[in-house]
Design a protein around this motif. Sequence first.
Motif, PDB file in Angstrom:
ATOM      1  N   ALA A   1      -1.980  16.240  23.786  1.00 16.02           N
ATOM      2  CA  ALA A   1      -2.129  16.231  22.294  1.00 16.02           C
ATOM      3  C   ALA A   1      -3.670  16.457  22.178  1.00 16.02           C
ATOM      4  N   PHE A   2      -4.638  16.025  22.773  1.00 12.15           N
ATOM      5  CA  PHE A   2      -5.969  16.353  22.481  1.00 12.15           C
ATOM      6  C   PHE A   2      -6.396  17.792  22.972  1.00 12.15           C
ATOM      7  N   SER A   3      -5.770  18.054  24.122  1.00 12.66           N
ATOM      8  CA  SER A   3      -5.833  19.493  24.743  1.00 12.66           C
ATOM      9  C   SER A   3      -5.530  20.469  23.655  1.00 12.66           C
ATOM     10  N   ILE A   4      -4.380  20.235  22.961  1.00 11.29           N
ATOM     11  CA  ILE A   4      -3.819  21.269  21.734  1.00 11.29           C
ATOM     12  C   ILE A   4      -4.702  21.206  20.680  1.00 11.29           C
ATOM     13  N   ILE A   5      -5.166  19.992  20.125  1.00 11.55           N
ATOM     14  CA  ILE A   5      -5.944  19.888  19.011  1.00 11.55           C
ATOM     15  C   ILE A   5      -7.243  20.474  19.244  1.00 11.55           C
ATOM     16  N   ALA A   6      -7.776  20.395  20.166  1.00  7.83           N
ATOM     17  CA  ALA A   6      -9.092  21.132  20.582  1.00  7.83           C
ATOM     18  C   ALA A   6      -9.005  22.452  20.619  1.00  7.83           C
ATOM     19  N   VAL A   7      -7.937  23.059  21.374  1.00  9.99           N
ATOM     20  CA  VAL A   7      -7.906  24.591  21.324  1.00  9.99           C
ATOM     21  C   VAL A   7      -7.248  24.957  19.960  1.00  9.99           C
ATOM     22  N   ALA A   8      -6.630  24.264  19.188  1.00 11.98           N
ATOM     23  CA  ALA A   8      -6.025  24.933  18.098  1.00 11.98           C
ATOM     24  C   ALA A   8      -7.437  24.747  17.051  1.00 11.98           C
ATOM     25  N   ALA A   9      -8.296  23.973  16.907  1.00 13.89           N
ATOM     26  CA  ALA A   9      -9.351  23.824  16.175  1.00 13.89           C
ATOM     27  C   ALA A   9     -10.458  24.985  16.698  1.00 13.89           C
ATOM     28  N   GLY A  10     -10.436  25.295  17.972  1.00 12.54           N
ATOM     29  CA  GLY A  10     -11.288  26.374  18.307  1.00 12.54           C
ATOM     30  C   GLY A  10     -10.837  27.658  18.074  1.00 12.54           C
ATOM     31  N   THR A  11      -9.469  27.589  17.849  1.00  9.12           N
ATOM     32  CA  THR A  11      -8.848  29.336  17.492  1.00  9.12           C
ATOM     33  C   THR A  11      -9.010  29.358  16.044  1.00  9.12           C
ATOM     34  N   ILE A  12      -8.666  28.289  15.291  1.00  7.98           N
ATOM     35  CA  ILE A  12      -8.446  28.512  13.913  1.00  7.98           C
ATOM     36  C   ILE A  12     -10.036  28.941  13.243  1.00  7.98           C
ATOM     37  N   GLY A  13     -10.907  28.561  13.783  1.00  6.68           N
ATOM     38  CA  GLY A  13     -12.404  28.751  13.343  1.00  6.68           C
ATOM     39  C   GLY A  13     -12.550  30.278  13.635  1.00  6.68           C
ATOM     40  N   PRO A  14     -12.514  30.798  14.831  1.00  5.83           N
ATOM     41  CA  PRO A  14     -12.626  32.320  14.926  1.00  5.83           C
ATOM     42  C   PRO A  14     -11.874  33.228  13.887  1.00  5.83           C
ATOM     43  N   ILE A  15     -10.484  32.687  13.904  1.00  9.28           N
ATOM     44  CA  ILE A  15      -9.688  33.253  12.939  1.00  9.28           C
ATOM     45  C   ILE A  15     -10.330  33.375  11.353  1.00  9.28           C
ATOM     46  N   GLY A  16     -10.681  32.209  10.876  1.00  6.30           N
ATOM     47  CA  GLY A  16     -11.277  32.190   9.685  1.00  6.30           C
ATOM     48  C   GLY A  16     -12.679  33.202   9.691  1.00  6.30           C
ATOM     49  N   LEU A  17     -13.579  32.951  10.719  1.00  3.94           N
ATOM     50  CA  LEU A  17     -14.466  33.799  10.761  1.00  3.94           C
ATOM     51  C   LEU A  17     -14.296  35.340  10.717  1.00  3.94           C
ATOM     52  N   LEU A  18     -13.264  35.759  11.431  1.00  2.97           N
ATOM     53  CA  LEU A  18     -13.002  37.011  11.488  1.00  2.97           C
ATOM     54  C   LEU A  18     -12.481  37.467  10.031  1.00  2.97           C
ATOM     55  N   GLY A  19     -11.845  36.793   9.185  1.00  7.01           N
ATOM     56  CA  GLY A  19     -11.548  37.034   8.086  1.00  7.01           C
ATOM     57  C   GLY A  19     -13.016  37.431   7.163  1.00  7.01           C
ATOM     58  N   LEU A  20     -13.702  36.504   7.310  1.00  7.05           N
ATOM     59  CA  LEU A  20     -14.966  36.696   6.706  1.00  7.05           C
ATOM     60  C   LEU A  20     -15.773  37.723   7.071  1.00  7.05           C
ATOM     61  N   GLN A  21     -16.041  38.011   8.396  1.00  6.69           N
ATOM     62  CA  GLN A  21     -16.554  39.204   8.945  1.00  6.69           C
ATOM     63  C   GLN A  21     -16.035  40.566   8.646  1.00  6.69           C
ATOM     64  N   ALA A  22     -14.696  40.451   8.653  1.00  5.99           N
ATOM     65  CA  ALA A  22     -14.039  42.024   8.440  1.00  5.99           C
ATOM     66  C   ALA A  22     -13.899  42.196   7.086  1.00  5.99           C
ATOM     67  N   ALA A  23     -13.873  41.482   6.114  1.00  2.37           N
ATOM     68  CA  ALA A  23     -13.897  41.609   4.753  1.00  2.37           C
ATOM     69  C   ALA A  23     -15.457  41.996   4.378  1.00  2.37           C
ATOM     70  N   TYR A  24     -16.512  41.349   5.069  1.00  2.00           N
ATOM     71  CA  TYR A  24     -17.687  41.586   4.554  1.00  2.00           C
ATOM     72  C   TYR A  24     -17.877  43.309   5.244  1.00  2.00           C
ATOM     73  N   GLY A  25     -17.530  43.640   6.386  1.00  2.00           N
ATOM     74  CA  GLY A  25     -17.450  44.853   6.969  1.00  2.00           C
ATOM     75  C   GLY A  25     -16.897  45.916   6.066  1.00  2.00           C
ATOM     76  N   PHE A  26     -15.429  45.673   5.757  1.00  2.00           N
ATOM     77  CA  PHE A  26     -14.811  46.459   4.905  1.00  2.00           C
ATOM     78  C   PHE A  26     -15.614  46.922   3.403  1.00  2.00           C
ATOM     79  N   GLU A  27     -16.346  45.825   2.947  1.00  4.13           N
ATOM     80  CA  GLU A  27     -16.892  46.063   1.645  1.00  4.13           C
ATOM     81  C   GLU A  27     -17.970  46.862   1.812  1.00  4.13           C
ATOM     82  N   SER A  28     -18.960  46.556   2.949  1.00  5.52           N
ATOM     83  CA  SER A  28     -20.116  47.100   3.274  1.00  5.52           C
ATOM     84  C   SER A  28     -19.833  48.737   3.616  1.00  5.52           C
ATOM     85  N   LEU A  29     -18.784  49.002   4.482  1.00  2.00           N
ATOM     86  CA  LEU A  29     -18.488  50.445   4.759  1.00  2.00           C
ATOM     87  C   LEU A  29     -17.737  51.166   3.698  1.00  2.00           C
TER      88      LEU A  29
END
Length: 505
Positions: free
Chosen positions: A196-224
């Motif tokens: 359980a601890f191993s899954i929680i850790a990797v899920a948290a570590g993956t959800i973060g980059p997913i959210g950051l991707l949404g922010l980064q890509a949206a910023y990029g599409f607006e800028s470009l």
Amino acid sequence: MKSPRTDWPVVFISGGVLILFVILSWINMDFLERFVNDSFAWSANYFGAFWQLLVLAFFAVTIVMACSRLGRVKLGMLDKPETGYFKWISMIMCTLLASGGVFWAAAEPMFHYMEQPPMLPEAEAGSPFNVYNALAQSFLDWGFLAWTILGTLSTVVVMYGHYHKGMPLKPRTLFYPMFGKKIMEKNNVFGILVDAFSIIAVAAGTIGPIGLLGLQAAYGFESLFGVPNEYWTQALIIFGLVAISAISAATGIYKGIQLLSVLNIVGTLVLVVLMLVLGPAGFIIDSFLGGYGVYLREFFNLSLYRGDKAWLSLWTVFFWGWFLGYAPMMAIFIGRISRGRTIRQLFVAVAIIAPLVSNFWFTIVGGSGIFYEQQNEGSVTGALLEGGMPAAMISIVEQVPFGTVLAFAFLLVTILFVATTVDSMSYTIAASVTGLSDPPKFMRIFWALTMGAVAVVLLNLGENSVNSIQSFIVVTAVPVSLILLPSLWLAPQVAKKMAKEQGIQ
């Protein structure tokens, strides 16, 4: 080996923690932020030194094993590897580099260029050593130690337990050499908590980059292209990402995941060539060599520095916590794709080749940013301080000839990178809760959709929610680092047993 059923206690615990995180974000974001920040500070303060020693010890044991006769041990009860070398390396690299390297490649060297790492000899502003110091610290955080903790000793233990002894493909298999089959019992509380601890850790570590991707890509599409950078744009990007990931994860290791990984690496290599041809190639190469000189010369100073704990918690200790959180699941993923490889091949690929490629990628992106900042002060740092990591990447690439086209290509590669992380981790989580090397498709799709849905909900609650769950992986790294500790002596032990079985003198 019997086909294990879905381990529902592990699913309920790990899924329940993620749901609770979302509920708390919705009810009282301020309370959750304080809790995560306080827990983060406590983890970094009390476990930071332990993590620094742990990753260094992993690297030392890995090098000794690779150079010894144990390096000839063949893993996975298979005479020949299941995939070619390039495809194998591609799958290994894309998982970690996508989980954060894409976002940090532009930002981290720039931050260290603006404010020199405290443990290095102070360099005059604008001098070559200022650049070398900035890159050397980035090389440490994404270099030999980071990669070693992810897929070397623990991978050997997992592969021994699963392929050589018939144990389920679960994080708790890391303890099989210590406790035997008892750790695999359905009602073994310790085994359930390890999974359980191993899954929680990797899920948290993956959800973060997913959210950051949404922010980064949206910023990029607006800028470009002028596409509005608002919540629904971010959500649509994540929906598309999750759709790609779910389809890929459903097709299995040697179809979708392998295809995405190869596309990622080929696309990245094309961008590297274009950045060298169109960008400051001489500066990049000089900076890479100079930065590596400082990195190797100051290796132990960088690795063991404990002077400024507040600074460490923002950088090295934060990254060590992040990578430690990923490590048990990465051991399973790398073990699944490494049958037929020798220990030496595995260790050289993960602990040497992958870090060198990652560090050169950081120099291509971050080094170019430093070059353009020197030519036009504020052109990159201004964007970084005002718009964050997404703005830094776009501001760097747009200063290269054909910058708009290159910036769009960078966005596409970034999306594919994160999609690869999501599908590989969805596959690995599904394998962990079933114990199967080929888990049911619905389980792989479920975890891809779950992590995407959590990221979308957290983005709706605010960017701080995404930052909080990304910091949360450092908190989960406390128990996970203790889970990894026995691999320091278990990996050599099981390697000696396999060497004896294989007649290696």
